[in-house]
Scaffold this motif. Structure first.
Motif, PDB file in Angstrom:
ATOM      1  N   THR A 307       3.149  21.765 -28.435  1.00  0.00           N
ATOM      2  CA  THR A 307       3.429  21.528 -29.856  1.00  0.00           C
ATOM      3  C   THR A 307       3.351  20.054 -30.204  1.00  0.00           C
ATOM      4  O   THR A 307       2.792  19.676 -31.251  1.00  0.00           O
ATOM      5  N   TRP A 308       3.890  19.190 -29.331  1.00  0.00           N
ATOM      6  CA  TRP A 308       4.085  17.790 -29.683  1.00  0.00           C
ATOM      7  C   TRP A 308       3.066  16.825 -29.093  1.00  0.00           C
ATOM      8  O   TRP A 308       3.012  15.661 -29.506  1.00  0.00           O
ATOM      9  N   SER A 309       2.243  17.254 -28.159  1.00  0.00           N
ATOM     10  CA  SER A 309       1.307  16.314 -27.526  1.00  0.00           C
ATOM     11  C   SER A 309      -0.001  16.097 -28.290  1.00  0.00           C
ATOM     12  O   SER A 309      -0.589  15.019 -28.167  1.00  0.00           O
ATOM     13  N   PRO A 310      -0.521  17.061 -29.071  1.00  0.00           N
ATOM     14  CA  PRO A 310      -1.789  16.795 -29.759  1.00  0.00           C
ATOM     15  C   PRO A 310      -1.708  15.576 -30.685  1.00  0.00           C
ATOM     16  O   PRO A 310      -0.820  15.477 -31.533  1.00  0.00           O
ATOM     17  N   GLY A 311      -2.632  14.643 -30.481  1.00  0.00           N
ATOM     18  CA  GLY A 311      -2.693  13.462 -31.324  1.00  0.00           C
ATOM     19  C   GLY A 311      -1.646  12.407 -31.016  1.00  0.00           C
ATOM     20  O   GLY A 311      -1.541  11.410 -31.739  1.00  0.00           O
ATOM     21  N   ARG A 312      -0.844  12.614 -29.962  1.00  0.00           N
ATOM     22  CA  ARG A 312       0.209  11.663 -29.596  1.00  0.00           C
ATOM     23  C   ARG A 312       0.217  11.454 -28.080  1.00  0.00           C
ATOM     24  O   ARG A 312      -0.324  12.248 -27.333  1.00  0.00           O
ATOM     25  N   SER A 313       0.882  10.391 -27.663  1.00  0.00           N
ATOM     26  CA  SER A 313       1.188  10.217 -26.250  1.00  0.00           C
ATOM     27  C   SER A 313       2.494  10.962 -25.970  1.00  0.00           C
ATOM     28  O   SER A 313       3.487  10.756 -26.679  1.00  0.00           O
ATOM     29  N   PHE A 314       2.483  11.818 -24.956  1.00  0.00           N
ATOM     30  CA  PHE A 314       3.664  12.623 -24.631  1.00  0.00           C
ATOM     31  C   PHE A 314       4.019  12.386 -23.173  1.00  0.00           C
ATOM     32  O   PHE A 314       3.200  12.598 -22.277  1.00  0.00           O
ATOM     33  N   PHE A 315       5.267  11.938 -22.926  1.00  0.00           N
ATOM     34  CA  PHE A 315       5.707  11.614 -21.569  1.00  0.00           C
ATOM     35  C   PHE A 315       6.934  12.439 -21.201  1.00  0.00           C
ATOM     36  O   PHE A 315       7.818  12.673 -22.034  1.00  0.00           O
ATOM     37  N   ASN A 316       6.979  12.846 -19.939  1.00  0.00           N
ATOM     38  CA  ASN A 316       8.138  13.550 -19.390  1.00  0.00           C
ATOM     39  C   ASN A 316       8.693  12.705 -18.250  1.00  0.00           C
ATOM     40  O   ASN A 316       8.005  12.476 -17.252  1.00  0.00           O
ATOM     41  N   ALA A 323      19.482   5.691 -10.110  1.00  0.00           N
ATOM     42  CA  ALA A 323      18.192   5.079  -9.780  1.00  0.00           C
ATOM     43  C   ALA A 323      17.580   4.368 -10.984  1.00  0.00           C
ATOM     44  O   ALA A 323      16.360   4.295 -11.112  1.00  0.00           O
ATOM     45  N   THR A 324      18.409   3.827 -11.865  1.00  0.00           N
ATOM     46  CA  THR A 324      17.967   3.055 -13.028  1.00  0.00           C
ATOM     47  C   THR A 324      17.028   3.854 -13.939  1.00  0.00           C
ATOM     48  O   THR A 324      15.831   3.609 -14.005  1.00  0.00           O
ATOM     49  N   ILE A 325      17.595   4.837 -14.582  1.00  0.00           N
ATOM     50  CA  ILE A 325      16.981   5.549 -15.708  1.00  0.00           C
ATOM     51  C   ILE A 325      15.894   6.531 -15.284  1.00  0.00           C
ATOM     52  O   ILE A 325      16.040   7.732 -15.415  1.00  0.00           O
ATOM     53  N   ALA A 326      14.748   6.016 -14.824  1.00  0.00           N
ATOM     54  CA  ALA A 326      13.604   6.882 -14.505  1.00  0.00           C
ATOM     55  C   ALA A 326      12.936   6.402 -13.226  1.00  0.00           C
ATOM     56  O   ALA A 326      12.764   5.204 -13.018  1.00  0.00           O
ATOM     57  N   VAL A 327      12.572   7.357 -12.384  1.00  0.00           N
ATOM     58  CA  VAL A 327      11.830   7.023 -11.160  1.00  0.00           C
ATOM     59  C   VAL A 327      10.433   7.619 -11.174  1.00  0.00           C
ATOM     60  O   VAL A 327       9.573   7.216 -10.395  1.00  0.00           O
ATOM     61  N   SER A 328      10.202   8.579 -12.052  1.00  0.00           N
ATOM     62  CA  SER A 328       8.858   9.150 -12.173  1.00  0.00           C
ATOM     63  C   SER A 328       8.628   9.552 -13.619  1.00  0.00           C
ATOM     64  O   SER A 328       9.567   9.917 -14.336  1.00  0.00           O
ATOM     65  N   VAL A 329       7.373   9.449 -14.044  1.00  0.00           N
ATOM     66  CA  VAL A 329       7.004   9.799 -15.416  1.00  0.00           C
ATOM     67  C   VAL A 329       5.644  10.484 -15.387  1.00  0.00           C
ATOM     68  O   VAL A 329       4.745  10.085 -14.642  1.00  0.00           O
ATOM     69  N   ALA A 330       5.517  11.534 -16.174  1.00  0.00           N
ATOM     70  CA  ALA A 330       4.246  12.247 -16.306  1.00  0.00           C
ATOM     71  C   ALA A 330       3.767  12.140 -17.743  1.00  0.00           C
ATOM     72  O   ALA A 330       4.560  12.203 -18.681  1.00  0.00           O
ATOM     73  N   ARG A 331       2.457  11.972 -17.911  1.00  0.00           N
ATOM     74  CA  ARG A 331       1.867  12.008 -19.252  1.00  0.00           C
ATOM     75  C   ARG A 331       1.158  13.336 -19.427  1.00  0.00           C
ATOM     76  O   ARG A 331       0.306  13.710 -18.613  1.00  0.00           O
ATOM     77  N   PHE A 332       1.518  14.055 -20.488  1.00  0.00           N
ATOM     78  CA  PHE A 332       1.014  15.402 -20.708  1.00  0.00           C
ATOM     79  C   PHE A 332       0.103  15.467 -21.930  1.00  0.00           C
ATOM     80  O   PHE A 332       0.270  14.716 -22.896  1.00  0.00           O
ATOM     81  N   GLY A 333      -0.833  16.410 -21.892  1.00  0.00           N
ATOM     82  CA  GLY A 333      -1.671  16.746 -23.025  1.00  0.00           C
ATOM     83  C   GLY A 333      -1.549  18.219 -23.335  1.00  0.00           C
ATOM     84  O   GLY A 333      -0.934  18.982 -22.580  1.00  0.00           O
ATOM     85  N   PRO A 334      -2.139  18.674 -24.436  1.00  0.00           N
ATOM     86  CA  PRO A 334      -2.005  20.080 -24.836  1.00  0.00           C
ATOM     87  C   PRO A 334      -2.638  21.053 -23.850  1.00  0.00           C
ATOM     88  O   PRO A 334      -2.339  22.245 -23.880  1.00  0.00           O
ATOM     89  N   GLU A 335      -3.506  20.552 -22.967  1.00  0.00           N
ATOM     90  CA  GLU A 335      -4.164  21.433 -21.991  1.00  0.00           C
ATOM     91  C   GLU A 335      -3.309  21.679 -20.752  1.00  0.00           C
ATOM     92  O   GLU A 335      -3.718  22.399 -19.836  1.00  0.00           O
ATOM     93  N   LEU A 336      -2.101  21.132 -20.709  1.00  0.00           N
ATOM     94  CA  LEU A 336      -1.234  21.237 -19.538  1.00  0.00           C
ATOM     95  C   LEU A 336      -0.983  22.692 -19.150  1.00  0.00           C
ATOM     96  O   LEU A 336      -0.709  23.536 -20.010  1.00  0.00           O
ATOM     97  N   GLU A 337      -1.055  22.972 -17.852  1.00  0.00           N
ATOM     98  CA  GLU A 337      -0.804  24.323 -17.339  1.00  0.00           C
ATOM     99  C   GLU A 337       0.542  24.449 -16.642  1.00  0.00           C
ATOM    100  O   GLU A 337       1.117  25.525 -16.565  1.00  0.00           O
ATOM    101  N   ARG A 338       1.071  23.335 -16.110  1.00  0.00           N
ATOM    102  CA  ARG A 338       2.329  23.383 -15.360  1.00  0.00           C
ATOM    103  C   ARG A 338       3.110  22.092 -15.608  1.00  0.00           C
ATOM    104  O   ARG A 338       2.592  20.996 -15.435  1.00  0.00           O
ATOM    105  N   VAL A 339       4.365  22.244 -16.021  1.00  0.00           N
ATOM    106  CA  VAL A 339       5.208  21.071 -16.249  1.00  0.00           C
ATOM    107  C   VAL A 339       5.671  20.510 -14.909  1.00  0.00           C
ATOM    108  O   VAL A 339       6.089  21.246 -14.014  1.00  0.00           O
ATOM    109  N   HIS A 340       5.580  19.187 -14.758  1.00  0.00           N
ATOM    110  CA  HIS A 340       6.066  18.514 -13.552  1.00  0.00           C
ATOM    111  C   HIS A 340       6.707  17.204 -13.972  1.00  0.00           C
ATOM    112  O   HIS A 340       6.767  16.878 -15.167  1.00  0.00           O
ATOM    113  N   ILE A 341       7.204  16.435 -13.008  1.00  0.00           N
ATOM    114  CA  ILE A 341       7.896  15.182 -13.329  1.00  0.00           C
ATOM    115  C   ILE A 341       7.055  13.970 -12.959  1.00  0.00           C
ATOM    116  O   ILE A 341       7.554  12.838 -12.947  1.00  0.00           O
TER     117      ILE A 341
END
Length: 454
Positions: A307-316, A323-341
């Protein structure tokens, strides 16, 4: 057979070599960090006249924020705040809150968020446990603070004094290994525990954001998270270390649904970081300025990404407070098949291990451990708990290298990303906040009419 099994290796020698090489390459990417306030000072020199903070009709430039925080830092120093002094911040979201946070760091101290919305008993425990001697508050919030020996400085009393203090920087003599903040999280023993975070890991966050977050062009970043939630630090770095504008919502605004959407349009916010639950309440079609969406704190549904990734940068993003906020980040697009970190950010290392602390093969689940520059010093005043959660890193020859045991189940995917699979214990997340059920049980059995609780 039972004696033989513990000696069997999960990986071939070739697989172990490949994993160790990947971890070593991640380690070599890290750079020597500087304290947060020094990184901010460098940004002030680059764009002194740009707007740093926007709060309704009130705006403060980078140069103005620098001057006012320098003055307050000098006042705090005069009141006894020095290197690694813990200073309570019980100020609602405001320009004064941002000035106060920076001033504590510039004076050499570390801030301890005291959310005025917390129960008085919890605030009392946190203030006593941290041994606070100085607290910065407003008159409206000072009343919720427990009686103690701490010096309470109210904004209304302090601000008229600031003109008489020089607005030049203080020399703190601090290093990137000094404390930056102590955030209290839910504790399995029934008592909240203070996580001690140094400046070192913040540099890794800032560097990753600059290289991957589209911050080469300054953005208007929403500061919608309570200081008691470490995602607030992500918001501060995204704005103030890149020349952007930190947009503060008015007090009492509901940070969901149409109320939040109206603010995002009114303030032309371009960059937000929300829990998936909060993001799901926003009307996507009415946010024309929004171009960068980040989620974290809980599992992100695949439908939300589409819903939210088309036309935008979307990060998980993924990362515990330890461990200071975040240790891994994924950038997703609308074609994503599996959510990961995603993959580790700069300076962080992720390990998937079995119960014998052996590396698990790609695709095999285990417990996720974190290493690298962003690890907390430990839990404030809790050496036994620190020793339990932070262990020596058997995969790193560097002296003092440690691993943090997350309690999360995960596995490496063939493409190098990490998939989150749940917990190995009873910890749960509620709207992104970590809840140890043991703390709930302790509260329940504290009632005289309750004999037992689970």
């Amino acid at each position: 057979m039972s004696e033989l099994l513990p000696r069997l290796e999960n990986l071939t020698a070739e697989q172990q070599a490949m994993l160790r090489l990947r971890l070593q390459q991640i380690k070599q990417q890290s750079a020597r960090p500087a304290p947060f306030h020094e990184l901010f000072a460098a940004q002030v020199r680059r764009c002194p006249d740009r707007i740093a903070v926007a709060f309704g009709d009130c705006q403060l430039s980078y140069a103005g924020l620098d001057r006012w925080s320098n003055r307050l830092a000098r006042l705090l120093r005069d009141r006894g705040v020095g290197r690694e002094s813990l200073v309570g911040l019980c100020v609602p979201r405001s320009v004064e809150m941002v000035v106060g946070l920076l001033a504590v760091l510039k004076a050499g101290g570390a801030y301890v968020p005291l959310d005025p919305a917390y129960p008085r008993e919890r605030l009392a425990y946190m203030a006593e446990d941290a041994g606070l001697r100085v607290v910065l508050a407003e008159r409206s919030t000072a009343g919720v603070l427990p009686e103690s020996d701490a010096l309470v400085l109210t904004v209304e009393d302090v601000w008229p004094e600031l003109d008489r203090w020089p607005d030049t920087p203080l020399e703190t003599g601090g290093t990137c290994d000094d404390l930056a903040y102590v955030i209290y999280t839910s504790g399995s023993t029934g008592r909240p525990k203070g996580v001690q975070i140094t400046h070192r890991g913040i540099r890794g966050i800032a560097r990753w954001q600059h290289e991957n977050y589209g911050l080469d062009t300054p953005q208007r970043v929403l500061q919608g998270t309570s200081l008691s939630f470490d995602i607030s630090v992500w918001e501060f770095t995204a704005a103030l270390l890149s020349g952007g504008t930190l947009v503060l919502p008015p007090a009492g605004l509901k940070m969901i649904g149409s109320d939040l959407a109206d603010l995002l349009v009114e303030q032309a916010v371009e960059n937000i970081n929300l829990t998936p639950a909060a993001l799901a309440t926003l009307p996507e079609e009415s946010l024309p300025f929004l171009r960068c969406v980040s989620v974290g704190g809980e599992t992100c549904p695949l439908d939300l990404v589409r819903t939210w990734s088309p036309g935008r940068s979307f990060f998980n993003g993924y990362g515990p407070s330890e461990a200071t906020i975040a240790v891994s980040v994924a950038r997703f697009g609308p074609e994503l098949e599996r959510v990961h970190i995603g993959r580790p950010i700069d300076g962080a290392r992720l390990y998937v291990l079995d119960s014998r602390l052996q590396l698990q093969p790609v695709g095999v689940a285990g417990e996720l451990y974190i290493g690298g520059a962003g690890l907390a010093r430990g839990y404030l005043g809790r050496p036994e708990l620190t020793a339990e959660g932070f262990i020596a890193n058997p995969f790193d020859e560097e002296a003092g290298s440690r691993l943090y045991r997350t309690g999360d189940r995960a596995r490496f995917l063939p493409d190098g990303n990490v998939e989150f699979l749940g917990r190995v214990d009873d910890q749960v997340k509620v709207r992104g906040f970590r809840i140890e059920l043991g703390e709930v049980e302790v509260a329940l059995v504290g009632h005289p009419l309750v004999r037992g609780a689970a």
